[in-house]
Design an enzyme around this catalytic site. Structure first.
Site, PDB file in Angstrom:
ATOM      1  N   ASP A  28     -20.439 -30.762  26.009  1.00  0.00           N
ATOM      2  CA  ASP A  28     -19.345 -30.426  26.932  1.00  0.00           C
ATOM      3  C   ASP A  28     -17.996 -30.373  26.209  1.00  0.00           C
ATOM      4  OD1 ASP A  28     -18.140 -29.855  29.320  1.00  0.00           O
ATOM      5  OD2 ASP A  28     -18.121 -31.914  30.046  1.00  0.00           O
ATOM      6  N   GLY A  31     -14.674 -25.243  26.448  1.00  0.00           N
ATOM      7  CA  GLY A  31     -13.582 -24.520  27.107  1.00  0.00           C
ATOM      8  C   GLY A  31     -12.249 -25.195  26.825  1.00  0.00           C
ATOM      9  N   HIS A  45     -17.058 -21.804  22.728  1.00  0.00           N
ATOM     10  CA  HIS A  45     -18.531 -21.782  22.743  1.00  0.00           C
ATOM     11  C   HIS A  45     -19.073 -21.398  21.361  1.00  0.00           C
ATOM     12  CE1 HIS A  45     -18.406 -22.550  26.944  1.00  0.00           C
ATOM     13  NE2 HIS A  45     -17.927 -21.388  27.288  1.00  0.00           N
ATOM     14  N   SER A  73     -26.188 -24.371  32.715  1.00  0.00           N
ATOM     15  CA  SER A  73     -26.813 -24.962  33.897  1.00  0.00           C
ATOM     16  C   SER A  73     -26.990 -23.925  35.002  1.00  0.00           C
ATOM     17  CB  SER A  73     -25.955 -26.125  34.417  1.00  0.00           C
ATOM     18  OG  SER A  73     -24.834 -25.617  35.111  1.00  0.00           O
ATOM     19  N   LEU A 139     -39.236 -30.933  13.641  1.00  0.00           N
ATOM     20  CA  LEU A 139     -38.288 -31.169  14.731  1.00  0.00           C
ATOM     21  C   LEU A 139     -38.535 -30.145  15.825  1.00  0.00           C
ATOM     22  CD1 LEU A 139     -35.502 -32.183  15.931  1.00  0.00           C
ATOM     23  CD2 LEU A 139     -34.431 -30.410  14.546  1.00  0.00           C
TER      24      LEU A 139
HETATM   25  C1  FPP Z   1     -19.820 -26.893  28.339  1.00  0.00           C
HETATM   26  O1  FPP Z   1     -18.467 -26.852  27.938  1.00  0.00           O
HETATM   27  C2  FPP Z   1     -20.588 -25.995  27.497  1.00  0.00           C
HETATM   28  C3  FPP Z   1     -21.285 -24.933  27.940  1.00  0.00           C
HETATM   29  C4  FPP Z   1     -21.393 -24.548  29.370  1.00  0.00           C
HETATM   30  C5  FPP Z   1     -21.973 -24.053  26.996  1.00  0.00           C
HETATM   31  C6  FPP Z   1     -22.663 -24.751  25.865  1.00  0.00           C
HETATM   32  C7  FPP Z   1     -22.945 -23.735  24.843  1.00  0.00           C
HETATM   33  C8  FPP Z   1     -22.784 -23.924  23.534  1.00  0.00           C
HETATM   34  C9  FPP Z   1     -22.436 -25.203  22.893  1.00  0.00           C
HETATM   35  C10 FPP Z   1     -22.981 -22.743  22.675  1.00  0.00           C
HETATM   36  C11 FPP Z   1     -24.064 -22.935  21.696  1.00  0.00           C
HETATM   37  C12 FPP Z   1     -25.396 -22.993  22.295  1.00  0.00           C
HETATM   38  C13 FPP Z   1     -26.396 -22.192  21.912  1.00  0.00           C
HETATM   39  C14 FPP Z   1     -27.758 -22.428  22.432  1.00  0.00           C
HETATM   40  C15 FPP Z   1     -26.191 -21.073  21.003  1.00  0.00           C
HETATM   41  P1  FPP Z   1     -17.408 -26.290  28.966  1.00  0.00           P
HETATM   42  O2  FPP Z   1     -17.244 -24.846  28.750  1.00  0.00           O
HETATM   43  O3  FPP Z   1     -17.797 -26.694  30.352  1.00  0.00           O
HETATM   44  O4  FPP Z   1     -16.107 -27.043  28.524  1.00  0.00           O
HETATM   45  P2  FPP Z   1     -14.920 -27.486  29.475  1.00  0.00           P
HETATM   46  O5  FPP Z   1     -15.455 -28.578  30.353  1.00  0.00           O
HETATM   47  O6  FPP Z   1     -13.898 -27.962  28.511  1.00  0.00           O
HETATM   48  O7  FPP Z   1     -14.482 -26.272  30.239  1.00  0.00           O
END
Ligand code: FPP
Length: 250
Positions: A28, A31, A45, A73, A139
């Site tokens: 998390d 963003g 991301h 999700s 793994l």
């Molecule tokens: C949550 O942070 C993250 C996500 C919804 C996306 C997770 C994806 C990655 C880490 C990219 C790499 C993954 C793969 C499989 C290539 P957020 O966007 O909700 O952050 P925020 O809470 O600060 O807005």
């Protein structure tokens, strides 16, 4: 980069002297990382994908057998079309670009989640990557995309009900193992350790059933800031946890 076996001794062991077999991560804060730098969210991301690559190698190095990460999700569709499309493109690129590295690290890739709502080209990339990495036995990297634990549990209940309706199973025979065996994660052990970055203290519909006895680590770093050093520190703290699984303390 291929990681040689035992290039670093596992410093992170639990009270019984073993490293965690299964680490699950809620990645998390991408963003916020981008917004703080006045960058588009997708840049966060992308940076997050780099951290994932490093953590996968670190798990292989530490002898962690299972790594599960929450990438998208069932609720993330509520984000802007631009962000959702950007993430789907990133997943496609990752599936293509990581294949060689996963194979050379002995990693097997598996997907969990609801494939039905994903674009056919992404589904094909996912299936292709699962096929290419089939031989990996060092793994197992499980990536949860369009995953929601409540949907997973409802699906399992439906499958069990269908077996009852077909006369294959008696209601009195349904136990915890019956339900467990119908989850996406049926082949995985329960996570020993669940890490969430970005300072949020919640599960957000991730592995609700599987986390019954997991240890939790909530760290303030945003996911793009979660370096391998920080991961090692978390593993070292895990090594001092006293896990009792409901038994009396000593
Ligand atoms: C949550 O942070 C993250 C996500 C919804 C996306 C997770 C994806 C990655 C880490 C990219 C790499 C993954 C793969 C499989 C290539 P957020 O966007 O909700 O952050 P925020 O809470 O600060 O807005």
């Amino acid at each position: 980069m291929a990681v040689p076996a035992n290039d670093a001794a596992p410093a992170a062991v639990d009270a019984t002297g073993r490293p965690p077999a299964h680490v699950a991560i809620i990645m998390d804060g991408n963003g916020r990382w981008a917004q703080r730098r006045k960058l588009p969210r997708i840049r966060g991301h992308r940076e997050g994908a780099e951290r994932l690559r490093e953590i996968v190698e670190e798990c292989a190095r530490f002898g962690i057998k299972f790594l599960t990460v929450f990438a998208f999700s069932t609720e993330n569709w509520k984000r802007s079309t631009e962000e959702v499309n950007g993430l789907m493109t990133l997943f496609r690129l990752y599936a293509r670009s990581e294949a060689d590295a996963l194979v050379s690290n002995g990693a097997r890739f598996r997907f969990i989640g609801d494939l039905a709502e994903l674009d056919t080209s992404l589904v094909n990339q996912i299936l292709e990557l699962e096929k290419r990495t089939k031989g990996g036995n060092r793994l197992e990297l499980t990536v949860a995309v369009n995953y929601g634990a409540r949907r997973e549990l409802a699906r399992a209940a439906r499958m069990v009900a269908e077996r009852v309706a077909a006369g294959e199973l008696q209601p009195s025979e349904i136990d915890e193992e019956t339900l467990n065996s119908h989850l996406y994660t049926s082949r995985l052990p329960d996570p020993d350790l669940i890490i969430r970055t970005s300072g949020e203290h919640r599960l957000s519909n991730f592995m609700l059933w599987q986390s019954a006895y997991s240890e939790f680590e909530f760290v303030d770093d945003l996911w793009p800031e979660f370096t391998t050093e920080k991961f090692r520190a978390v593993l070292a703290r895990y090594g001092h946890r006293n896990r009792r699984f409901g038994a009396a303390g000593g």
